[in-house]
Design a protein around this motif. Sequence first.
Motif, PDB file in Angstrom:
ATOM      1  N   GLN A   1     106.337 -47.862  68.559  1.00 15.48           N
ATOM      2  CA  GLN A   1     105.108 -48.510  69.024  1.00 15.48           C
ATOM      3  C   GLN A   1     105.054 -48.539  70.546  1.00 15.48           C
ATOM      4  O   GLN A   1     104.041 -48.200  71.161  1.00 15.48           O
ATOM      5  CB  GLN A   1     105.068 -49.930  68.465  1.00 15.48           C
ATOM      6  CG  GLN A   1     103.956 -50.804  68.987  1.00 15.48           C
ATOM      7  CD  GLN A   1     104.043 -52.219  68.423  1.00 15.48           C
ATOM      8  OE1 GLN A   1     103.505 -52.502  67.383  1.00 15.48           O
ATOM      9  NE2 GLN A   1     104.752 -53.100  69.104  1.00 15.48           N
ATOM     10  N   LYS A   2     106.163 -48.912  71.175  1.00 15.61           N
ATOM     11  CA  LYS A   2     106.176 -49.012  72.634  1.00 15.61           C
ATOM     12  C   LYS A   2     106.013 -47.642  73.288  1.00 15.61           C
ATOM     13  O   LYS A   2     105.244 -47.484  74.244  1.00 15.61           O
ATOM     14  CB  LYS A   2     107.479 -49.665  73.095  1.00 15.61           C
ATOM     15  CG  LYS A   2     107.562 -49.805  74.602  1.00 15.61           C
ATOM     16  CD  LYS A   2     108.739 -50.631  75.037  1.00 15.61           C
ATOM     17  CE  LYS A   2     108.478 -52.110  74.867  1.00 15.61           C
ATOM     18  NZ  LYS A   2     109.525 -52.960  75.422  1.00 15.61           N
TER      19      LYS A   2
ATOM     20  N   SER B   1     102.458 -46.784  75.296  1.00 16.81           N
ATOM     21  CA  SER B   1     102.511 -46.685  76.748  1.00 16.81           C
ATOM     22  C   SER B   1     102.215 -45.264  77.223  1.00 16.81           C
ATOM     23  O   SER B   1     101.941 -45.044  78.388  1.00 16.81           O
ATOM     24  CB  SER B   1     103.867 -47.154  77.278  1.00 16.81           C
ATOM     25  OG  SER B   1     104.900 -46.371  76.725  1.00 16.81           O
TER      26      SER B   1
ATOM     27  N   SER C   1     100.723 -54.901  67.402  1.00 19.26           N
ATOM     28  CA  SER C   1     100.244 -55.386  68.691  1.00 19.26           C
ATOM     29  C   SER C   1      98.913 -54.755  69.123  1.00 19.26           C
ATOM     30  O   SER C   1      98.111 -55.403  69.753  1.00 19.26           O
ATOM     31  CB  SER C   1     101.303 -55.148  69.766  1.00 19.26           C
ATOM     32  OG  SER C   1     101.235 -53.841  70.282  1.00 19.26           O
ATOM     33  N   ALA C   2      98.698 -53.476  68.838  1.00 20.46           N
ATOM     34  CA  ALA C   2      97.457 -52.789  69.234  1.00 20.46           C
ATOM     35  C   ALA C   2      97.174 -52.943  70.713  1.00 20.46           C
ATOM     36  O   ALA C   2      96.032 -53.068  71.123  1.00 20.46           O
ATOM     37  CB  ALA C   2      96.274 -53.257  68.389  1.00 20.46           C
ATOM     38  N   GLY C   3      98.224 -52.941  71.524  1.00 14.54           N
ATOM     39  CA  GLY C   3      98.017 -52.911  72.971  1.00 14.54           C
ATOM     40  C   GLY C   3      98.360 -54.178  73.712  1.00 14.54           C
ATOM     41  O   GLY C   3      98.502 -54.155  74.924  1.00 14.54           O
ATOM     42  N   GLY C   4      98.496 -55.289  73.032  1.00 11.39           N
ATOM     43  CA  GLY C   4      98.826 -56.532  73.710  1.00 11.39           C
ATOM     44  C   GLY C   4     100.326 -56.695  73.865  1.00 11.39           C
ATOM     45  O   GLY C   4     101.109 -55.999  73.244  1.00 11.39           O
ATOM     46  N   GLY C   5     100.694 -57.632  74.738  1.00 14.45           N
ATOM     47  CA  GLY C   5     102.099 -58.016  74.815  1.00 14.45           C
ATOM     48  C   GLY C   5     102.985 -57.176  75.692  1.00 14.45           C
ATOM     49  O   GLY C   5     104.187 -57.404  75.756  1.00 14.45           O
ATOM     50  N   CYS C   6     102.422 -56.189  76.386  1.00  8.62           N
ATOM     51  CA  CYS C   6     103.289 -55.315  77.178  1.00  8.62           C
ATOM     52  C   CYS C   6     102.519 -54.716  78.334  1.00  8.62           C
ATOM     53  O   CYS C   6     101.433 -54.164  78.130  1.00  8.62           O
ATOM     54  CB  CYS C   6     103.824 -54.203  76.281  1.00  8.62           C
ATOM     55  SG  CYS C   6     104.919 -53.055  77.115  1.00  8.62           S
ATOM     56  N   GLY C   7     103.073 -54.818  79.542  1.00  9.46           N
ATOM     57  CA  GLY C   7     102.497 -54.115  80.678  1.00  9.46           C
ATOM     58  C   GLY C   7     102.769 -52.630  80.578  1.00  9.46           C
ATOM     59  O   GLY C   7     101.998 -51.809  81.026  1.00  9.46           O
ATOM     60  N   CYS C   8     103.893 -52.317  79.953  1.00 12.31           N
ATOM     61  CA  CYS C   8     104.266 -50.930  79.604  1.00 12.31           C
ATOM     62  C   CYS C   8     104.194 -49.982  80.790  1.00 12.31           C
ATOM     63  O   CYS C   8     103.562 -48.926  80.713  1.00 12.31           O
ATOM     64  CB  CYS C   8     103.471 -50.443  78.418  1.00 12.31           C
ATOM     65  SG  CYS C   8     103.959 -51.231  76.883  1.00 12.31           S
ATOM     66  N   TYR C   9     104.825 -50.360  81.859  1.00 10.29           N
ATOM     67  CA  TYR C   9     105.154 -49.468  82.975  1.00 10.29           C
ATOM     68  C   TYR C   9     103.917 -48.889  83.629  1.00 10.29           C
ATOM     69  O   TYR C   9     103.827 -47.747  83.935  1.00 10.29           O
ATOM     70  CB  TYR C   9     106.095 -48.345  82.515  1.00 10.29           C
ATOM     71  CG  TYR C   9     107.002 -48.763  81.388  1.00 10.29           C
ATOM     72  CD1 TYR C   9     107.013 -48.101  80.183  1.00 10.29           C
ATOM     73  CD2 TYR C   9     107.818 -49.862  81.555  1.00 10.29           C
ATOM     74  CE1 TYR C   9     107.837 -48.498  79.149  1.00 10.29           C
ATOM     75  CE2 TYR C   9     108.636 -50.280  80.526  1.00 10.29           C
ATOM     76  CZ  TYR C   9     108.645 -49.598  79.316  1.00 10.29           C
ATOM     77  OH  TYR C   9     109.434 -50.021  78.292  1.00 10.29           O
TER      78      TYR C   9
END
Lengths: 79, 388
Positions: free
Chosen positions: A55-56, A60, A71-79
């Motif tokens: 997923q990550k 990203s 998550s569908a995009g939430g919860g991570c700034g992902c670099y």
Amino acid sequence: MIEIRPRGSLRSLATLLTLPLLAASCQSVEFYEKGAFADPTMEFAETPAQLHWLQKVQYSDEGAAGGIGTSAGGGCGCY
Amino acid sequence: MLLITLALAVAPQVSSSSTPRTFTLPNDFGEAGTGSIEVQLGFYDRPDAQGAGNPFLDESVTVIEPIVVFDYNYSDTFGVSALLVYDNVSAASIDRLSYYPEQSGASGDWYIGADVGLRWKTSDQGSIGARAGFSAEYDYQSIHVGGDYNWERADRNGKLALSIDAFIDTVEPIRFDGTTDADEDRNSLATTVSWYQILNERTHGTFGATLASQSGFLATPYNFVVVDAPGPPDPPLFNGANGTRQEEVVPDSRLRYVAFGRVRRLLRPGMSAELGGRFYSDDWGITAFDIEPRWINSFKDGKHILELRYRYYTQGEADFYQREAFAVAPTGDATQDSDLGDFNSHNLGATWRWQTSAASRWTFSVDYSLRSDDLDNLYGLVGYQWSF
């Protein structure tokens, strides 16, 4: 590349959403006919940790988030 | 009655893990006192040759991610799980901040997250789950709550899963020039419905859809767009181009629609084939599609399982994306983020699962992605799961 316009997108989405209903009307399989599903290659074997990593990586890397994990995009700034 | 009892005793049972996992926390039930511990090390590497992806930006990234997942069945109707994850990130986006001394203490290279989950079996056919989590990065914090409801048909031929997850995030916008704006909010709500179905005596699969809504600050803070202008920028752009930079601006809301499915069929004992796919659309103008066939073979009575896969992915660009420099400074939404651009990719992957005993399993997995915008990447994992 084929460009998919919104009207076509909704139609495709509707078609895919009806698949579960079609699937539900499939052949009824009795418990004694389920031997094939005990085969180790029939196990959807991704573990939660593997799903988290996939997923990550995909979310990203690509503009399309959703369909893997929750998550569908939430919860991570992902670099 | 005797025949039915006998048939039940000898009939192969479909394990709960035969259904595809939807959640990143365990949600299967087992006997009281049983559980598992999973340890995994993920790696990801994306070099950026000059001109790949966004031609003005070095987008190289390397990530090492250790993760631990713990699961325990307190009773046969109640279970708990936890996930701990840490990322060590080496990225050009972080290195860029070293141009600006005032941000040297704010730039970072880590991500840490924790999730806990509880699950209850409410009946022979139904269960519910709840989860909560927190994660933090050097410029990002997130609080997560979620829940799910699962219902299985009495004949065990079909299973419904409904889930809803909310993320309340805070972004510290550290801009490309080192300036830091006031904290911004980003809120996400995602709901997924999926249906698992045994289609016939040798075929099963799952189909589902996700609807996700995001609002707030959705830009990548350090991203910029280049406006064509004479004179060298300071610091220089990645490919030595001229131009001035200004902040990326994107809409403050986004609605995503996703439909997905995968079907697996037993070809012969010890060999299966699968076809999976996903369709995506959002109101930023991006449409995407992927298709992923897999071949799975077991060796030595299932002790070793090899999975080979190929994934084709294609996406169209966002309405406000432009790869080239802007001729005049944009006054509305504008991005040059390659993730929002038009590209396709071919992904080749392999996974080897080694069941060393009834209670332990190793997993080795590697994937290589060839992208049309040259942002090729390599990723994989090594995992070990012990059940008790």
